[in-house]
Design an enzyme around this catalytic site. Structure first.
Site, PDB file in Angstrom:
ATOM      1  CB  SER A 131      39.924  45.108  33.498  1.00 59.62           C
ATOM      2  OG  SER A 131      39.603  45.333  32.141  1.00 59.62           O
ATOM      3  CE1 TYR A 144      34.908  42.644  33.850  1.00 63.27           C
ATOM      4  CE2 TYR A 144      35.869  44.273  32.363  1.00 63.27           C
ATOM      5  CZ  TYR A 144      35.974  43.100  33.099  1.00 63.27           C
ATOM      6  OH  TYR A 144      37.155  42.389  33.075  1.00 63.27           O
TER       7      TYR A 144
HETATM    8  P1  NAP Z   1      37.881  33.021  32.299  1.00 59.24           P
HETATM    9  O1  NAP Z   1      38.761  32.321  31.332  1.00 59.24           O
HETATM   10  O2  NAP Z   1      36.423  33.127  32.015  1.00 59.24           O
HETATM   11  O3  NAP Z   1      38.101  32.358  33.740  1.00 59.24           O
HETATM   12  C1  NAP Z   1      37.375  32.867  34.842  1.00 59.24           C
HETATM   13  C2  NAP Z   1      37.755  32.071  36.064  1.00 59.24           C
HETATM   14  O4  NAP Z   1      37.012  32.575  37.178  1.00 59.24           O
HETATM   15  C3  NAP Z   1      37.436  30.598  35.934  1.00 59.24           C
HETATM   16  O5  NAP Z   1      38.464  29.853  36.546  1.00 59.24           O
HETATM   17  C4  NAP Z   1      36.124  30.455  36.715  1.00 59.24           C
HETATM   18  O6  NAP Z   1      36.074  29.146  37.247  1.00 59.24           O
HETATM   19  C5  NAP Z   1      36.312  31.512  37.815  1.00 59.24           C
HETATM   20  N1  NAP Z   1      35.078  32.015  38.377  1.00 59.24           N
HETATM   21  C6  NAP Z   1      34.056  32.655  37.779  1.00 59.24           C
HETATM   22  N2  NAP Z   1      33.096  32.951  38.641  1.00 59.24           N
HETATM   23  C7  NAP Z   1      33.514  32.489  39.856  1.00 59.24           C
HETATM   24  C8  NAP Z   1      32.973  32.492  41.154  1.00 59.24           C
HETATM   25  N3  NAP Z   1      31.760  33.029  41.413  1.00 59.24           N
HETATM   26  N4  NAP Z   1      33.688  31.922  42.150  1.00 59.24           N
HETATM   27  C9  NAP Z   1      34.891  31.358  41.919  1.00 59.24           C
HETATM   28  N5  NAP Z   1      35.473  31.336  40.698  1.00 59.24           N
HETATM   29  C10 NAP Z   1      34.777  31.891  39.684  1.00 59.24           C
HETATM   30  O7  NAP Z   1      38.378  34.527  32.545  1.00 59.24           O
HETATM   31  P2  NAP Z   1      39.819  35.240  32.407  1.00 59.24           P
HETATM   32  O8  NAP Z   1      39.872  35.928  31.103  1.00 59.24           O
HETATM   33  O9  NAP Z   1      40.899  34.313  32.785  1.00 59.24           O
HETATM   34  O10 NAP Z   1      39.630  36.401  33.502  1.00 59.24           O
HETATM   35  C11 NAP Z   1      40.337  36.408  34.722  1.00 59.24           C
HETATM   36  C12 NAP Z   1      40.315  37.821  35.271  1.00 59.24           C
HETATM   37  O11 NAP Z   1      40.915  38.702  34.333  1.00 59.24           O
HETATM   38  C13 NAP Z   1      38.900  38.371  35.534  1.00 59.24           C
HETATM   39  O12 NAP Z   1      38.896  39.101  36.740  1.00 59.24           O
HETATM   40  C14 NAP Z   1      38.659  39.306  34.363  1.00 59.24           C
HETATM   41  O13 NAP Z   1      37.763  40.363  34.715  1.00 59.24           O
HETATM   42  C15 NAP Z   1      40.063  39.811  34.120  1.00 59.24           C
HETATM   43  N6  NAP Z   1      40.275  40.322  32.765  1.00 59.24           N
HETATM   44  C16 NAP Z   1      39.992  39.544  31.666  1.00 59.24           C
HETATM   45  C17 NAP Z   1      40.169  40.081  30.394  1.00 59.24           C
HETATM   46  C18 NAP Z   1      39.832  39.300  29.147  1.00 59.24           C
HETATM   47  O14 NAP Z   1      39.636  39.917  28.074  1.00 59.24           O
HETATM   48  N7  NAP Z   1      39.790  37.964  29.194  1.00 59.24           N
HETATM   49  C19 NAP Z   1      40.659  41.379  30.242  1.00 59.24           C
HETATM   50  C20 NAP Z   1      40.964  42.124  31.388  1.00 59.24           C
HETATM   51  C21 NAP Z   1      40.767  41.579  32.633  1.00 59.24           C
HETATM   52  P3  NAP Z   1      34.718  28.316  37.505  1.00 59.24           P
HETATM   53  O15 NAP Z   1      33.818  28.559  36.338  1.00 59.24           O
HETATM   54  O16 NAP Z   1      35.210  26.913  37.660  1.00 59.24           O
HETATM   55  O17 NAP Z   1      34.192  28.890  38.790  1.00 59.24           O
END
Ligand code: NAP
Length: 233
Positions: A131, A144
């Site tokens: 991130s 975070y």
């Molecule tokens: P998201 O839409 O909330 O999806 C999160 C994913 O992680 C889901 O598939 C969820 O599936 C899975 N997950 C959560 N806890 C888990 C666990 N304990 N074990 C296995 N799977 C788990 O989030 P996203 O925005 O795609 O984020 C993906 C990555 O990008 C993360 O690492 C986040 O920190 C990073 N990121 C996001 C942003 C943003 O603004 N969205 C910005 C920078 C970086 P289940 O609920 O089915 O387990």
């Protein structure tokens, strides 16, 4: 470089960035192992999908072993599963503190540890979904940021071990992306926060770009941020 016939394990594949990436790689002929707690296979034919919490190394090992057995090895691991909770440090619950470090940081170590034995001897890629919060300290995101700086440091250091074995290590560092994640504590739970953010597909395309580079080139880190700078930039 064509990705056709490669094998990728993606954590957090059921929604958001992980799901967008899974669909893009599937369209390019990549064989998939998909990890999430729900075990969703996204309807992608042939994918190995298992309910798998990234806090459980044994569950990740089972998924990686099953994927390698189905497709003959693993070329790509994407440590993407992540959670976030925002607010002043002292106001964060112990549960939030533990969950962010366990899922984001230890979950990354566990996923890569489970996949790597199946990657040795192949031209592989380790992709860490970190991130912007892994590049600079952000207000109300101390824990975070700690988890994301940890991911970035781990992946950068691992590069020293793996480069000589033909495996590239890349940190992907987005700012705000319009996914479920963006509606987490501290940012607001309404879709008002989403306009102006990047899309999951924007980020997935950058991952695909890194994976498709010719093997003499490795991308260590990419930072991508939306044009509309705001609290989530
Ligand atoms: P998201 O839409 O909330 O999806 C999160 C994913 O992680 C889901 O598939 C969820 O599936 C899975 N997950 C959560 N806890 C888990 C666990 N304990 N074990 C296995 N799977 C788990 O989030 P996203 O925005 O795609 O984020 C993906 C990555 O990008 C993360 O690492 C986040 O920190 C990073 N990121 C996001 C942003 C943003 O603004 N969205 C910005 C920078 C970086 P289940 O609920 O089915 O387990």
């Amino acid at each position: 470089m064509s990705l056709d016939g490669k094998v990728a394990v993606i954590t957090g594949a059921s929604r958001g960035i992980g799901a967008a990436l899974a669909r893009m790689l599937h369209a390019r002929g990549v064989n998939l192992g998909l990890a999430s707690r729900s075990g969703d296979d996204l309807g992608l034919a042939g994918a190995v999908a298992q309910p798998c919490d990234v806090r459980d190394l044994d569950a990740l090992t089972r998924l990686c072993d099953a994927t390698a057995e189905a497709f003959g090895g693993i070329d790509i691991v994407v440590a993407n599963a992540g959670v976030g909770a925002y607010g002043p440090f002292l106001e964060l619950s112990r549960e939030h503190l533990d969950e962010m470090l366990d899922v984001n940081l230890k979950g990354t170590l566990y996923a890569i540890r489970a996949a790597l034995p199946h990657m040795l001897g192949r031209d592989g890629d380790v992709i860490t979904l970190a991130s912007e919060a892994g590049r600079r300290g952000l207000p109300n995101e101390a824990v975070y940021c700690a988890s994301k700086f940890g991911q970035v440091g781990f992946t950068r250091a691992l590069d020293h071990e793996l480069r000589e074995r033909g495996i590239r290590c890349t940190n992907i560092c987005p700012g705000g992306v319009a996914t479920d994640f963006a509606l987490d504590e501290g940012r607001g739970r309404t879709s008002d926060v989403l306009p102006g953010m990047m899309t999951a597909e924007d980020v997935a395309e950058v991952v695909v770009f890194a994976l498709e580079r010719p093997r003499h080139l490795r991308i260590l880190e990419t930072a991508l941020r939306p044009m509309t700078e705001a609290a989530w930039g």
